[in-house]
Design a protein around this motif. Sequence first.
Motif, PDB file in Angstrom:
ATOM      1  N   ALA A  33      65.667 111.323  75.809  1.00 22.53           N
ATOM      2  CA  ALA A  33      65.758 111.605  74.377  1.00 22.53           C
ATOM      3  C   ALA A  33      64.351 111.520  73.797  1.00 22.53           C
ATOM      4  CB  ALA A  33      66.707 110.631  73.688  1.00 22.53           C
ATOM      5  N   GLU A  34      63.501 112.450  74.215  1.00 24.57           N
ATOM      6  CA  GLU A  34      62.081 112.348  73.874  1.00 24.57           C
ATOM      7  C   GLU A  34      61.843 112.470  72.379  1.00 24.57           C
ATOM      8  OE1 GLU A  34      63.196 114.326  76.248  1.00 24.57           O
ATOM      9  OE2 GLU A  34      62.244 113.665  78.097  1.00 24.57           O
ATOM     10  N   PHE A  35      62.607 113.357  71.729  1.00 25.38           N
ATOM     11  CA  PHE A  35      62.393 113.544  70.302  1.00 25.38           C
ATOM     12  C   PHE A  35      62.745 112.277  69.533  1.00 25.38           C
ATOM     13  CE2 PHE A  35      63.704 115.458  66.157  1.00 25.38           C
ATOM     14  CZ  PHE A  35      62.435 115.812  65.776  1.00 25.38           C
ATOM     15  N   LEU A  36      63.844 111.631  69.936  1.00 24.41           N
ATOM     16  CA  LEU A  36      64.224 110.384  69.271  1.00 24.41           C
ATOM     17  C   LEU A  36      63.194 109.299  69.497  1.00 24.41           C
ATOM     18  CD1 LEU A  36      68.026 109.807  69.625  1.00 24.41           C
ATOM     19  CD2 LEU A  36      66.696 110.406  67.652  1.00 24.41           C
ATOM     20  N   ALA A  37      62.566 109.296  70.671  1.00 23.59           N
ATOM     21  CA  ALA A  37      61.517 108.308  70.923  1.00 23.59           C
ATOM     22  C   ALA A  37      60.369 108.487  69.942  1.00 23.59           C
ATOM     23  CB  ALA A  37      61.021 108.432  72.357  1.00 23.59           C
ATOM     24  N   ALA A  38      59.982 109.742  69.734  1.00 25.87           N
ATOM     25  CA  ALA A  38      58.899 110.007  68.775  1.00 25.87           C
ATOM     26  C   ALA A  38      59.324 109.600  67.375  1.00 25.87           C
ATOM     27  CB  ALA A  38      58.527 111.491  68.817  1.00 25.87           C
ATOM     28  N   VAL A  39      60.557 109.931  67.008  1.00 20.13           N
ATOM     29  CA  VAL A  39      61.031 109.580  65.667  1.00 20.13           C
ATOM     30  C   VAL A  39      61.126 108.066  65.507  1.00 20.13           C
ATOM     31  CG1 VAL A  39      63.042 109.710  64.172  1.00 20.13           C
ATOM     32  CG2 VAL A  39      62.200 111.737  65.257  1.00 20.13           C
ATOM     33  N   GLN A  40      61.543 107.403  66.573  1.00 15.68           N
ATOM     34  CA  GLN A  40      61.627 105.936  66.532  1.00 15.68           C
ATOM     35  C   GLN A  40      60.262 105.335  66.219  1.00 15.68           C
ATOM     36  OE1 GLN A  40      64.279 103.852  67.407  1.00 15.68           O
ATOM     37  NE2 GLN A  40      63.229 101.911  67.724  1.00 15.68           N
ATOM     38  N   ILE A  41      59.228 105.822  66.901  1.00 17.12           N
ATOM     39  CA  ILE A  41      57.896 105.264  66.665  1.00 17.12           C
ATOM     40  C   ILE A  41      57.408 105.622  65.266  1.00 17.12           C
ATOM     41  CG2 ILE A  41      55.484 105.465  67.344  1.00 17.12           C
ATOM     42  CD1 ILE A  41      56.382 105.538  70.185  1.00 17.12           C
ATOM     43  N   ILE A  42      57.624 106.882  64.850  1.00 19.37           N
ATOM     44  CA  ILE A  42      57.070 107.311  63.564  1.00 19.37           C
ATOM     45  C   ILE A  42      57.791 106.621  62.410  1.00 19.37           C
ATOM     46  CG2 ILE A  42      56.808 109.277  62.021  1.00 19.37           C
ATOM     47  CD1 ILE A  42      56.454 110.995  64.533  1.00 19.37           C
ATOM     48  N   VAL A  43      59.128 106.638  62.439  1.00 17.82           N
ATOM     49  CA  VAL A  43      59.878 106.113  61.292  1.00 17.82           C
ATOM     50  C   VAL A  43      59.974 104.594  61.330  1.00 17.82           C
ATOM     51  CG1 VAL A  43      62.092 106.117  60.145  1.00 17.82           C
ATOM     52  CG2 VAL A  43      61.156 108.228  61.001  1.00 17.82           C
ATOM     53  N   TYR A  44      60.435 104.054  62.468  1.00 18.70           N
ATOM     54  CA  TYR A  44      60.634 102.603  62.510  1.00 18.70           C
ATOM     55  C   TYR A  44      59.308 101.863  62.515  1.00 18.70           C
ATOM     56  CZ  TYR A  44      65.621 101.840  62.957  1.00 18.70           C
ATOM     57  OH  TYR A  44      66.947 101.723  62.713  1.00 18.70           O
ATOM     58  N   ALA A  45      58.473 102.156  63.516  1.00 20.19           N
ATOM     59  CA  ALA A  45      57.229 101.409  63.636  1.00 20.19           C
ATOM     60  C   ALA A  45      56.236 101.820  62.555  1.00 20.19           C
ATOM     61  CB  ALA A  45      56.631 101.627  65.029  1.00 20.19           C
ATOM     62  N   GLY A  46      56.270 103.090  62.166  1.00 18.26           N
ATOM     63  CA  GLY A  46      55.270 103.556  61.223  1.00 18.26           C
ATOM     64  C   GLY A  46      55.618 103.300  59.781  1.00 18.26           C
ATOM     65  N   ALA A  47      56.881 103.466  59.418  1.00 19.33           N
ATOM     66  CA  ALA A  47      57.237 103.374  58.010  1.00 19.33           C
ATOM     67  C   ALA A  47      57.959 102.076  57.678  1.00 19.33           C
ATOM     68  CB  ALA A  47      58.112 104.563  57.620  1.00 19.33           C
TER      69      ALA A  47
END
Lengths: 173, 101
Positions: A49-63
């Motif tokens: 689930a590569e796209f979710l991994a990117a979203v996880q980092i951007i939204v959760y860790a980033g925001a």
Amino acid sequence: MEQVFFFYFAIVIAAAAVLVVAVRNPIYSALSLLIMFFHVAGLYVTLHAEFLAAVQIIVYAGAILVLYLFVVMLLNLRRDDRYHRQWPMAAAVGVTLVIEAIVLTAMKGWTAPVVAAGTETTVGGAGNAEAIGDVLYTTYLFPFEVASVILLVAMIGAIILAKKDVGGNAPQL
Amino acid sequence: MTIPLSYYLVLSGIVFLTGVVGVLLRRNIIIILLSIELMLNATNINFVAFSQYFHDIAGQVFVFFTLTVAAAEVAVGLAIIIALYRAKSTINIDELQLLKW
């Protein structure tokens, strides 16, 4: 090899989750939650689930986590933060859930769920985002719009709640 | 060698349990919100694992909706915490007992 990755991510996720609850300083709690988010993203990559991994980092860790750290540092809490006095309650709930999990895991005769013939199949690699977008904008279009309304309501609510002079008589910070 | 689905469920259960205990045990409201994030992440792991297992991408779509709700919850929750801190000068839940009968 796959198992090595899974156990590495699983152990770090579990340890970081325990640290979030156990550490006294809220900043350390938030930072160990950051470690957990990154490893959950890694787990998503192993699950294709590569796209979710990117979203996880951007939204959760980033925001989200930046928002937490911002509030923790804004409030500048200095008093010692001990554990709550409702140990028995927490122990009762925790022990009950653990026993339930153990019983469910150890129960004999359980069968693996049959693999359903899903209409859509998971796509790994570069096509992952395309597959998700395809489903999101066709089958789940209405939930998608509802989600945008939820975000709008949350935005307005947060602004109104955190505004300084609600009614003009709120005590100043 | 592929990982059985139950391993992911056990991991998710551990993380969720940690979140429940954190909500019950800590007195700092920010830590309680962080514990809620733990629980949401546990459900996300479940969703993605089941999505991979059943070969159905709908599970990954639902993680998006969980993420949306998590973001909304964080924004509103932290705004409530800031308003509460302005009014009471504390975020220790033992001292916030206005609604306690």
